[in-house]
Design a protein around this motif. Structure first.
Motif, PDB file in Angstrom:
ATOM      1  N   THR A 163       7.971   7.946  10.234  1.00 15.16           N
ATOM      2  CA  THR A 163       9.424   8.049  10.403  1.00 15.16           C
ATOM      3  C   THR A 163       9.745   8.354  11.859  1.00 15.16           C
ATOM      4  N   GLU A 164       8.959   9.242  12.442  1.00 18.85           N
ATOM      5  CA  GLU A 164       9.204   9.594  13.828  1.00 18.85           C
ATOM      6  C   GLU A 164       8.959   8.410  14.763  1.00 18.85           C
ATOM      7  N   LEU A 165       7.950   7.619  14.426  1.00 11.52           N
ATOM      8  CA  LEU A 165       7.660   6.422  15.233  1.00 11.52           C
ATOM      9  C   LEU A 165       8.755   5.376  15.078  1.00 11.52           C
ATOM     10  N   GLY A 166       9.470   5.429  13.958  1.00  6.19           N
ATOM     11  CA  GLY A 166      10.528   4.456  13.709  1.00  6.19           C
ATOM     12  C   GLY A 166      10.139   3.501  12.602  1.00  6.19           C
ATOM     13  N   LEU A 167      10.827   3.595  11.475  1.00  6.39           N
ATOM     14  CA  LEU A 167      10.531   2.717  10.339  1.00  6.39           C
ATOM     15  C   LEU A 167      11.253   1.382  10.523  1.00  6.39           C
ATOM     16  N   ALA A 168      10.699   0.329   9.952  1.00  6.16           N
ATOM     17  CA  ALA A 168      11.373  -0.974   9.943  1.00  6.16           C
ATOM     18  C   ALA A 168      12.532  -0.920   8.952  1.00  6.16           C
ATOM     19  N   ASP A 169      13.459  -1.885   9.078  1.00  8.91           N
ATOM     20  CA  ASP A 169      14.550  -1.963   8.107  1.00  8.91           C
ATOM     21  C   ASP A 169      13.978  -2.038   6.695  1.00  8.91           C
ATOM     22  N   HIS A 170      14.612  -1.350   5.796  1.00  5.80           N
ATOM     23  CA  HIS A 170      14.244  -1.392   4.374  1.00  5.80           C
ATOM     24  C   HIS A 170      12.892  -0.748   4.068  1.00  5.80           C
ATOM     25  N   ALA A 171      12.302  -0.117   5.065  1.00  9.19           N
ATOM     26  CA  ALA A 171      11.020   0.540   4.786  1.00  9.19           C
ATOM     27  C   ALA A 171      11.252   1.711   3.836  1.00  9.19           C
ATOM     28  N   SER A 172      10.421   1.799   2.833  1.00 10.97           N
ATOM     29  CA  SER A 172      10.563   2.888   1.863  1.00 10.97           C
ATOM     30  C   SER A 172       9.268   3.076   1.116  1.00 10.97           C
ATOM     31  N   LYS A 173       8.985   4.343   0.809  1.00  8.82           N
ATOM     32  CA  LYS A 173       7.822   4.622  -0.031  1.00  8.82           C
ATOM     33  C   LYS A 173       8.007   4.038  -1.429  1.00  8.82           C
ATOM     34  N   ASP A 174       9.281   3.768  -1.789  1.00  8.06           N
ATOM     35  CA  ASP A 174       9.546   3.200  -3.125  1.00  8.06           C
ATOM     36  C   ASP A 174       9.080   1.756  -3.228  1.00  8.06           C
ATOM     37  N   ASN A 175       8.751   1.145  -2.105  1.00  8.18           N
ATOM     38  CA  ASN A 175       8.262  -0.237  -2.150  1.00  8.18           C
ATOM     39  C   ASN A 175       6.782  -0.327  -2.490  1.00  8.18           C
ATOM     40  N   LEU A 176       6.203   0.809  -2.859  1.00  8.76           N
ATOM     41  CA  LEU A 176       4.791   0.815  -3.284  1.00  8.76           C
ATOM     42  C   LEU A 176       4.718   0.771  -4.800  1.00  8.76           C
ATOM     43  N   SER A 177       3.944  -0.146  -5.306  1.00  2.00           N
ATOM     44  CA  SER A 177       3.657  -0.100  -6.741  1.00  2.00           C
ATOM     45  C   SER A 177       2.161  -0.175  -6.962  1.00  2.00           C
ATOM     46  N   ILE A 178       1.737   0.367  -8.097  1.00  4.47           N
ATOM     47  CA  ILE A 178       0.319   0.432  -8.403  1.00  4.47           C
ATOM     48  C   ILE A 178       0.034  -0.561  -9.527  1.00  4.47           C
ATOM     49  N   ALA A 179      -0.887  -1.461  -9.273  1.00  4.95           N
ATOM     50  CA  ALA A 179      -1.202  -2.480 -10.294  1.00  4.95           C
ATOM     51  C   ALA A 179      -2.291  -1.964 -11.225  1.00  4.95           C
ATOM     52  N   LYS A 180      -2.246  -2.432 -12.456  1.00  4.87           N
ATOM     53  CA  LYS A 180      -3.268  -2.012 -13.421  1.00  4.87           C
ATOM     54  C   LYS A 180      -4.516  -2.887 -13.321  1.00  4.87           C
ATOM     55  N   THR A 181      -4.325  -4.100 -12.832  1.00  3.68           N
ATOM     56  CA  THR A 181      -5.481  -5.010 -12.693  1.00  3.68           C
ATOM     57  C   THR A 181      -5.437  -5.667 -11.311  1.00  3.68           C
ATOM     58  N   LEU A 182      -6.572  -6.188 -10.950  1.00  2.00           N
ATOM     59  CA  LEU A 182      -6.666  -6.888  -9.671  1.00  2.00           C
ATOM     60  C   LEU A 182      -5.736  -8.103  -9.660  1.00  2.00           C
ATOM     61  N   ALA A 183      -5.705  -8.816 -10.780  1.00  2.00           N
ATOM     62  CA  ALA A 183      -4.874 -10.019 -10.863  1.00  2.00           C
ATOM     63  C   ALA A 183      -3.405  -9.680 -10.688  1.00  2.00           C
ATOM     64  N   GLU A 184      -2.992  -8.553 -11.265  1.00  2.00           N
ATOM     65  CA  GLU A 184      -1.601  -8.120 -11.141  1.00  2.00           C
ATOM     66  C   GLU A 184      -1.294  -7.781  -9.677  1.00  2.00           C
ATOM     67  N   ALA A 185      -2.284  -7.183  -9.011  1.00  2.00           N
ATOM     68  CA  ALA A 185      -2.072  -6.768  -7.617  1.00  2.00           C
ATOM     69  C   ALA A 185      -1.828  -7.958  -6.696  1.00  2.00           C
TER      70      ALA A 185
END
Lengths: 307, 307
Positions: B52-74
């Motif tokens: 954050t201090e370095l400067g986030l890109a537009d729309h950057a958010s930790k909420d954009n992380l999702s965890i996949a259950k399988t490799l194929a899903e990822a």
């Protein structure tokens, strides 16, 4: 006001002159080269804005520099002598003996040698017990490190006096208990330098790629954490113990032309304990946070400087 | 919004996740370890203030992380795949083949391997031509360098796509023309690491002395000038040519356990020309001034950080 004699006034000797002047000392320099004074004054002039910005000591002034016509004149009033002559063993042996002849007793005489041991340099001096190595890094007026180590004939108190003297001028001092060719930091940077030369020689990487790989890579970490503490953080929450226990075998990888030592239990434990001592109670999490803040500040500093 | 799949979410994989999120991307992570998600979210949380201090890109958010259950899903929606699994060759070979099986065609798959060549890792994949090495440095969300190199079966355009992709996220990219074990920066830091281990093993220096010798010594120069340009300045006004012509013989000094290459005319000229190319018209005087300003800023940054 303390007086320091600087014998030899090239890049390193001149850097010492700038450092001592900035710390408010009187400096008497001697260098036999015909254009030495002009080059020295130019070097001090070039360094002065940086030193001013860092903060000069009381009474610090470029006017406190004088140029002696003879070696004896240079050391007559000196309370400390710093020799920074060219890196040639016979020259150093003779020069140190000459300095010893003309310097008041009990004054410690230090050599800036980047690799010779004092044992091999002090052979011609009448009073070898006051001769020590005080190895600086370029530029000596900015890089804090000085490696201090005596020779076989050096008295312990001379090593301690030199260390105290340098510390008094704001230096970071490492007192080595043993003479090792190249001391510590030069062995480390020489290992890197030789690997770099091998890569250029083999067409594996260009000069620019090599430098970029350090300035934009691990070089950003090294002002914060040295190479060992860096790897303490590479093992994740398990630290250096995890690192050595899991990646130990990769020491055998052909990643450099330098063979790795056998990772004995003793070596493993020494490195792990050393890292914990250095971390001094800081958890990996604390160290990561500290490192990250410092890297950001360093990157900013480097970028602002380019702009 | 671009989607990146991060396969493996330890210290390095998690660091990549933080980097891509901060650059405004969507990240789908997959890691078979039972506690991987918790550790990953903790790592991203720890990195976020710095980012954050370095400067986030537009729309950057930790909420954009999702965890996949399988490799194929990822990898289903991925436009780029970054693999950061443990450093075991067979595991990498199989995993890269598995990723290849489930990833849409034409998506480039990069491995964070710190030393294997893609030629040895791509052997089991059906489409080895899209597999490249994209080697980051810890922490990947702060250290800019990524070394990019393909294997024998990698198509040139995949190497270029990976390099463009990383550059687009703000990385410093070195594209290597040849596979060398450990790439560039790891060979250099490994040479130093091995010499350090030898010194500890021989009782020549302690862990703390070794680290201090770098953080307060040459380490302060390396974010500014890499090891070769550093020596370009050590030769005084004569630069690298003077350095090699006068100190070349000291290459043979026993300053590290790594043997030096033969200093042929060709090697000498390559290094001198490389330094001049890198200096890009800047005189030694310009470089010294730039270095000094940067070192002061770096020292301030490190000190403020300690305080």
């Amino acid at each position: 006001m303390k007086t320091v004699a600087c014998v030899g006034a090239g890049v390193i000797g001149g850097g010492w002159v700038a450092h001592f002047l900035a710390r408010g000392m009187r400096v008497v320099a001697w260098d036999p080269a015909p254009d030495a004074e002009e080059k020295l004054r130019r070097l001090v002039d070039a360094a002065w804005p940086a030193l001013t910005e860092l903060g000069l000591a009381d009474h610090a002034s470029k006017d406190n520099l004088s140029i002696a016509k003879t070696l004896a004149e240079a050391t007559a009033d000196a309370e400390f002598v710093q020799e920074s002559a060219p890196e040639k063993l016979e020259l150093k042996q003779k020069l140190l003996a000459d300095i010893d002849d003309v310097t008041p007793p009990h004054v410690v005489i230090a050599s800036s040698t980047s690799g010779y041991g004092m044992t091999e340099m002090q052979v011609a001096a009448k009073n070898p017990d006051r001769l020590v190595v005080g190895h600086p890094f370029n530029p000596p007026y900015l890089i804090p490190l000085v490696e201090v180590v005596g020779g076989k004939l050096t008295r312990r108190s001379a090593v301690e006096q030199a260390a105290d003297f340098y510390r008094g001028t704001g230096k970071t001092v490492i007192v080595m208990e043993r003479e090792v060719p190249g001391f510590i930091a030069n062995r480390l940077q020489e290992a890197m330098w030789r690997e770099a030369l091998h890569m250029v020689a083999n067409g594996e990487a260009t000069v620019e790629q090599i430098d970029l790989s350090i300035t934009d890579g691990p070089g950003l970490r090294w002002p914060v954490h040295g190479p060992l503490l860096t790897f303490h953080l590479a093992g994740g929450e398990g630290g250096m113990a995890h690192m050595l226990d899991h990646f130990g075998p990769s020491l055998k990888s052909p990643w450099t032309r330098l063979d790795a030592p056998e990772l004995t239990k003793h070596l493993r434990d020494s490195v792990v304990q050393g890292c914990l001592a250095e971390a001094d109670g800081r958890s990996i999490e604390d160290l990561v946070e500290q490192r990250d803040r410092a890297i950001i500040a360093i990157q900013r500093a480097v970028r602002d400087n380019h702009a």
